[in-house]
Design a protein around this motif. Structure first.
Motif, PDB file in Angstrom:
ATOM      1  N   VAL A 144       0.886  -1.877   1.423  1.00 36.48           N
ATOM      2  CA  VAL A 144       0.733  -3.123   0.663  1.00 36.48           C
ATOM      3  C   VAL A 144      -0.732  -3.521   0.564  1.00 36.48           C
ATOM      4  CG1 VAL A 144       1.233  -5.600   0.719  1.00 36.48           C
ATOM      5  CG2 VAL A 144       3.053  -3.962   1.148  1.00 36.48           C
ATOM      6  N   ILE A 145      -1.473  -3.399   1.666  1.00 36.62           N
ATOM      7  CA  ILE A 145      -2.892  -3.756   1.647  1.00 36.62           C
ATOM      8  C   ILE A 145      -3.707  -2.718   0.883  1.00 36.62           C
ATOM      9  CG2 ILE A 145      -4.909  -4.187   3.104  1.00 36.62           C
ATOM     10  CD1 ILE A 145      -3.042  -5.218   5.256  1.00 36.62           C
ATOM     11  N   GLY A 146      -3.355  -1.442   1.024  1.00 38.05           N
ATOM     12  CA  GLY A 146      -4.139  -0.386   0.402  1.00 38.05           C
ATOM     13  C   GLY A 146      -4.073  -0.379  -1.108  1.00 38.05           C
ATOM     14  N   VAL A 147      -2.902  -0.691  -1.685  1.00 34.45           N
ATOM     15  CA  VAL A 147      -2.755  -0.630  -3.145  1.00 34.45           C
ATOM     16  C   VAL A 147      -3.401  -1.818  -3.841  1.00 34.45           C
ATOM     17  CG1 VAL A 147      -0.619   0.703  -3.001  1.00 34.45           C
ATOM     18  CG2 VAL A 147      -0.507  -1.791  -3.047  1.00 34.45           C
ATOM     19  N   THR A 148      -3.933  -2.752  -3.093  1.00 39.54           N
ATOM     20  CA  THR A 148      -4.570  -3.918  -3.711  1.00 39.54           C
ATOM     21  C   THR A 148      -6.075  -3.974  -3.489  1.00 39.54           C
ATOM     22  OG1 THR A 148      -4.132  -5.250  -1.720  1.00 39.54           O
ATOM     23  CG2 THR A 148      -2.465  -5.295  -3.460  1.00 39.54           C
ATOM     24  N   GLY A 149      -6.641  -3.027  -2.754  1.00 41.52           N
ATOM     25  CA  GLY A 149      -8.064  -3.122  -2.411  1.00 41.52           C
ATOM     26  C   GLY A 149      -8.928  -2.002  -2.941  1.00 41.52           C
ATOM     27  N   TRP A 150      -8.458  -1.247  -3.934  1.00 37.81           N
ATOM     28  CA  TRP A 150      -9.193  -0.085  -4.418  1.00 37.81           C
ATOM     29  C   TRP A 150     -10.023  -0.368  -5.663  1.00 37.81           C
ATOM     30  CZ3 TRP A 150      -7.899   1.039  -9.417  1.00 37.81           C
ATOM     31  CH2 TRP A 150      -6.695   0.542  -9.884  1.00 37.81           C
ATOM     32  N   LEU A 151      -9.994  -1.567  -6.203  1.00 36.55           N
ATOM     33  CA  LEU A 151     -10.625  -1.835  -7.497  1.00 36.55           C
ATOM     34  C   LEU A 151     -12.145  -1.707  -7.425  1.00 36.55           C
ATOM     35  CD1 LEU A 151      -8.411  -4.889  -8.507  1.00 36.55           C
ATOM     36  CD2 LEU A 151      -8.214  -2.533  -9.302  1.00 36.55           C
ATOM     37  N   GLY A 152     -12.766  -2.299  -6.418  1.00 34.48           N
ATOM     38  CA  GLY A 152     -14.218  -2.202  -6.295  1.00 34.48           C
ATOM     39  C   GLY A 152     -14.671  -0.776  -6.072  1.00 34.48           C
ATOM     40  N   LEU A 153     -13.936  -0.011  -5.281  1.00 34.36           N
ATOM     41  CA  LEU A 153     -14.293   1.388  -5.055  1.00 34.36           C
ATOM     42  C   LEU A 153     -14.164   2.200  -6.333  1.00 34.36           C
ATOM     43  CD1 LEU A 153     -15.014   3.679  -3.118  1.00 34.36           C
ATOM     44  CD2 LEU A 153     -12.592   3.902  -2.579  1.00 34.36           C
ATOM     45  N   ALA A 154     -13.140   1.918  -7.133  1.00 39.70           N
ATOM     46  CA  ALA A 154     -12.959   2.661  -8.387  1.00 39.70           C
ATOM     47  C   ALA A 154     -14.120   2.426  -9.340  1.00 39.70           C
ATOM     48  CB  ALA A 154     -11.637   2.252  -9.036  1.00 39.70           C
ATOM     49  N   ARG A 155     -14.609   1.195  -9.425  1.00 41.37           N
ATOM     50  CA  ARG A 155     -15.746   0.925 -10.314  1.00 41.37           C
ATOM     51  C   ARG A 155     -17.004   1.633  -9.831  1.00 41.37           C
ATOM     52  NH1 ARG A 155     -13.223  -4.328 -10.515  1.00 41.37           N
ATOM     53  NH2 ARG A 155     -14.497  -5.019  -8.749  1.00 41.37           N
ATOM     54  N   LEU A 156     -17.204   1.661  -8.519  1.00 35.90           N
ATOM     55  CA  LEU A 156     -18.380   2.348  -7.981  1.00 35.90           C
ATOM     56  C   LEU A 156     -18.294   3.855  -8.224  1.00 35.90           C
ATOM     57  CD1 LEU A 156     -21.004   2.288  -6.367  1.00 35.90           C
ATOM     58  CD2 LEU A 156     -19.633   2.364  -4.274  1.00 35.90           C
ATOM     59  N   VAL A 157     -17.123   4.439  -7.990  1.00 37.53           N
ATOM     60  CA  VAL A 157     -16.945   5.873  -8.225  1.00 37.53           C
ATOM     61  C   VAL A 157     -17.138   6.201  -9.695  1.00 37.53           C
ATOM     62  CG1 VAL A 157     -15.253   7.741  -8.189  1.00 37.53           C
ATOM     63  CG2 VAL A 157     -15.469   6.231  -6.225  1.00 37.53           C
ATOM     64  N   ARG A 158     -16.626   5.367 -10.575  1.00 32.17           N
ATOM     65  CA  ARG A 158     -16.778   5.609 -12.012  1.00 32.17           C
ATOM     66  C   ARG A 158     -18.244   5.639 -12.420  1.00 32.17           C
ATOM     67  NH1 ARG A 158     -18.821   2.215 -16.457  1.00 32.17           N
ATOM     68  NH2 ARG A 158     -17.975   3.159 -18.352  1.00 32.17           N
TER      69      ARG A 158
END
Length: 307
Positions: free
Chosen positions: A172-186
């Motif tokens: 539950v916590i993991g599926v909601t906290g990846w947005l900032g990492l995705a933008r950085l990786v992109r």
């Protein structure tokens, strides 16, 4: 007429070194000492964090009481020789609860950070290597989800899918906290997707997963490591917040957050140890993880400045 260009130039022998035992001076560059190599490393934070992890791992050896046992003759007892951290309103030994509960809190932090990293790296890599339209649509979706407070999304998910154990809480916590990492990786992938080795791998038939595993991830892993490490502390803090609100793990699952959920009763009964000791463990752990993440970020920035 002598051709100067074809003349072999010999070293100037007009100046020679004379004297007994005379030798040419070679500048000596001292090798970095042991303390200089350790300078800048989060030694104190790493040592404290390792001590906490080892204490939680050796909970069956270090604990002197059963964490789930109820000692009715010792209700709300302050720290003493028998109960090192005191007891709660149910008579449970706080020292044993902190050791066994640290396993759940640290486990949630690591598992949730791993889920964040997996989703964020894959999503960011796909968005970074895709065309302009797909990339724009994926980033708009990430921005839309990022505009919603993460705590609100977690509350909705826990209401729909109640957290029954460490794994469900981590998901539950993991599926909601990846947005900032995705933008950085992109952003990192957009910078290296047109390099020669990536173009060669794609031109020779390399699939997306192969290119991401062999060429993309090794190049941006050091840049996103700070976010991944910080995700551990964010997940632990989120678990404590949910437990404080009564939406965390069940009562039979011990964690640092479940102890903090008794803070309101502790204030009424003036049981300060039920607030200070779990809060101190939580704050020290979060500070150590954050300091390690900051040192990783500084090391990455320093390495990039020399490129």
């Amino acid at each position: 007429m002598v051709d100067v260009r074809n003349e072999v130039r010999k070293p100037d022998e007009r100046f020679t070194l004379v004297g007994a035992g005379c030798r040419r001076h070679v500048p000596h560059i001292a090798a970095p000492g042991r303390f200089e190599r350790l300078r800048g490393l989060p030694i104190a934070s790493g040592a404290v964090l390792m001590l906490i992890v080892l204490a939680c791992a050796l909970a069956p050896v270090l604990s002197n009481c059963d964490p789930k046992a109820f000692y009715y003759d010792a209700l709300n007892v302050p720290p003493n020789a028998e109960h090192y951290f005191g007891t709660d309103a149910l008579g449970r030994d706080l020292f044993s609860i902190m050791l066994y509960g640290g396993r759940a809190s640290l486990g949630i932090g690591v598992l949730a950070a791993a889920i964040m990293a997996a989703i964020g790296i894959i999503y960011g890599s796909v968005s970074g290597t895709a065309g302009d339209r797909i990339d724009s649509a994926m980033m708009r979706l990430a921005e839309l989800l990022g505009s919603i407070p993460s705590l609100l999304i977690v509350l909705i998910l826990t209401a729909i899918f109640p957290a029954k154990n460490v794994f469900s809480m981590s998901a539950v916590i993991g599926v909601t906290g990846w947005l900032g990492l995705a933008r950085l990786v992109r952003s990192e992938v957009r910078q290296i997707r047109n390099t020669e080795y990536v173009l060669y791998a794609r031109a020779t038939g390399g699939r997306f997963l192969y290119v991401m595993r062999r060429h993309l991830v090794p190049n941006f892993l050091s840049a996103v490591m700070f976010v991944v490490v910080s995700g551990v502390s964010s997940a632990i803090a989120m678990e404590s917040t949910l437990s404080f609100l009564g939406l965390g793990l069940p009562v039979n699952e011990l964690s640092w957050g479940s102890i903090l959920s008794l803070a309101n009763r502790a204030l009424i009964t003036n049981s300060w140890w039920l607030i200070v000791i779990p809060g101190l463990f939580l704050v020290v752990t979060l500070l150590c993880i954050t300091d390690i993440g900051n040192r990783l970020r500084k090391a990455t920035d320093r390495r990039c400045s020399f490129l």
